[in-house]
Design a protein around this motif. Structure first.
Motif, PDB file in Angstrom:
ATOM      1  N   TRP A  51      66.619 143.648  70.085  1.00  0.00           N
ATOM      2  CA  TRP A  51      67.465 144.683  69.498  1.00  0.00           C
ATOM      3  C   TRP A  51      68.818 144.792  70.197  1.00  0.00           C
ATOM      4  CZ3 TRP A  51      66.299 146.870  64.979  1.00  0.00           C
ATOM      5  CH2 TRP A  51      64.973 146.819  64.546  1.00  0.00           C
ATOM      6  N   ASP A 108      59.604 139.001  81.053  1.00  0.00           N
ATOM      7  CA  ASP A 108      60.674 139.122  80.064  1.00  0.00           C
ATOM      8  C   ASP A 108      61.868 138.274  80.468  1.00  0.00           C
ATOM      9  OD1 ASP A 108      62.078 140.018  77.852  1.00  0.00           O
ATOM     10  OD2 ASP A 108      62.907 141.739  78.911  1.00  0.00           O
ATOM     11  N   GLY A 124      59.740 142.899  74.254  1.00  0.00           N
ATOM     12  CA  GLY A 124      60.266 143.617  73.106  1.00  0.00           C
ATOM     13  C   GLY A 124      59.219 144.592  72.606  1.00  0.00           C
ATOM     14  N   GLN A 125      59.337 145.021  71.369  1.00  0.00           N
ATOM     15  CA  GLN A 125      58.419 146.035  70.850  1.00  0.00           C
ATOM     16  C   GLN A 125      56.962 145.570  70.901  1.00  0.00           C
ATOM     17  OE1 GLN A 125      60.736 145.986  67.360  1.00  0.00           O
ATOM     18  NE2 GLN A 125      59.235 144.926  66.098  1.00  0.00           N
ATOM     19  N   GLY A 172      64.557 144.159  74.317  1.00  0.00           N
ATOM     20  CA  GLY A 172      64.200 143.010  73.512  1.00  0.00           C
ATOM     21  C   GLY A 172      65.363 142.487  72.693  1.00  0.00           C
TER      22      GLY A 172
END
Length: 351
Positions: free
Chosen positions: A43, A34, A13-14, A41
């Motif tokens: 989001w 991941d 993610g971020q 992510g």
């Protein structure tokens, strides 16, 4: 199969992407693991109308400004997903997916990362799994009595399936306010909060929140009095949909109920409200089960850190879980600085 990398980053993610950017600038070898099948992510799993609290230019990861979104001052979640996917591709970050990390173990001079597709040995690990995967539900009497639908923020997608229904939204933060505003036009809405909701001034957005969080951390680090940080300003950013519903009188919160009953909820004075569904916007906890074998958690569940580094395991850094791992580090704009600090610390460790 066992593979080796100087650094393993868990989560893309971020926070994981910001870590990758700074690890590359340090000249370190790394891989990002991941569990998701596509970029973006958490989001990519949010509700359809979710908007950022800041304009695009103030919601960017290091090295790459987020483009503006047409006709939107505050970008929506879909725009963030597109930005993160482009960021990953632009910097050619070595993401392997879908790979689910099962556990991190000490293994002599290495940390051993066990996954569902093999084992990695690393000199350092950055955990960047966030909180979305561990929703928090408070213990409320009568949970087993309520016969309607119960869901958390993570399961909410939009108002269409609740049209004409009686819905109770629980929670006085940004998620609660945004989801309540989303439902206010088409449902029989009841919004309840533990304390009266505190809206920030309409001209305050994520930029001011980041500045407040940073100022608080600097004051505490310097031994000065607590400035109060973000909590001193309020709890809810008045993004346009929230502002509109509030100004139309559709977003009025009542006190928290005391128990669930078969057809709805009940307050201490015996008053009841019927409900077809209850949406719990009650926050999250850090998703850290993959670190259980390291035995680092304290009494409150947090891992003691100095900056992002785990005090009892200096080869481990935690990134993006909130202020305890860096001021505003759970935000797009805020994660860049602690990600840079983590990469520098790891470079020094491995030198």
């Amino acid at each position: 199969m066992t593979r080796t990398s100087q650094v393993v980053v868990i989560g893309s993610g971020q926070s994981g992407l910001a870590a990758g950017y700074h690890l590359r600038r340090q000249g370190l070898g790394f891989v990002i693991l991941d569990a998701q099948s596509t970029a973006g992510g958490a989001w990519q799993h949010t509700w359809n109308s979710l908007h950022l609290f800041s304009p695009a230019a103030f919601s960017s990861l290091p090295g790459r400004l987020m483009p503006t979104q047409a006709h939107e001052e505050y970008p929506d979640a879909r725009h963030v997903v597109e930005y993160l996917a482009d960021y990953e591709k632009r910097y050619e970050l070595p993401v392997e997916r879908p790979v689910r990390v099962l556990g991190v173990h000490r293994d002599g001079p290495f940390l051993r990362v066990e996954t569902d597709s093999g084992t990695w040995r690393a000199r350092a690990v950055i955990s960047a799994t966030g909180t979305w995967w561990r929703p928090f539900l408070p213990a409320v009497p009568g949970r087993g009595d309520f016969g309607g639908r119960r869901l958390h923020t993570v399961e909410y997608r939009g108002p269409r399936e609740f049209t004409g229904r009686r819905v109770i939204v629980v929670g006085g933060g940004n998620s609660g306010a945004q989801i309540a505003a989303d439902l206010a036009h088409t449902t029989e809405l009841t919004w309840v909060t533990r304390r009266p909701p505190r809206f920030l001034a309409d001209d305050i957005d994520g930029r001011a929140l980041f500045d407040a969080a940073t100022a608080r951390r600097r004051a505490l680090d310097a031994g000065r009095s607590d400035t109060g940080g973000v909590a001193s300003l309020g709890d809810i950013v008045a993004v346009p949909p929230v502002r509109e519903a509030r100004d139309r009188g559709l977003l009025t919160a009542g006190p928290m109920f005391t128990r669930l009953v078969p057809g709805g909820v009940e307050w201490a004075d015996g008053t009841r409200a019927e409900a077809d569904a209850i949406i719990w916007c009650t926050g999250f906890r850090p998703a850290l089960s993959h670190l259980t074998r390291l035995q680092l958690r304290g009494r409150r569940g947090h891992i003691a850190t100095e900056g992002t580094r785990a005090l009892d395991e200096p080869r481990l850094h935690l990134l993006g879980y909130g202020d305890w791992t860096g001021p505003a580090s759970a935000t797009l704009i805020g994660v860049g600085r602690p990600a840079r600090d983590a990469a520098r610390a790891i470079a020094e460790l491995l030198a």
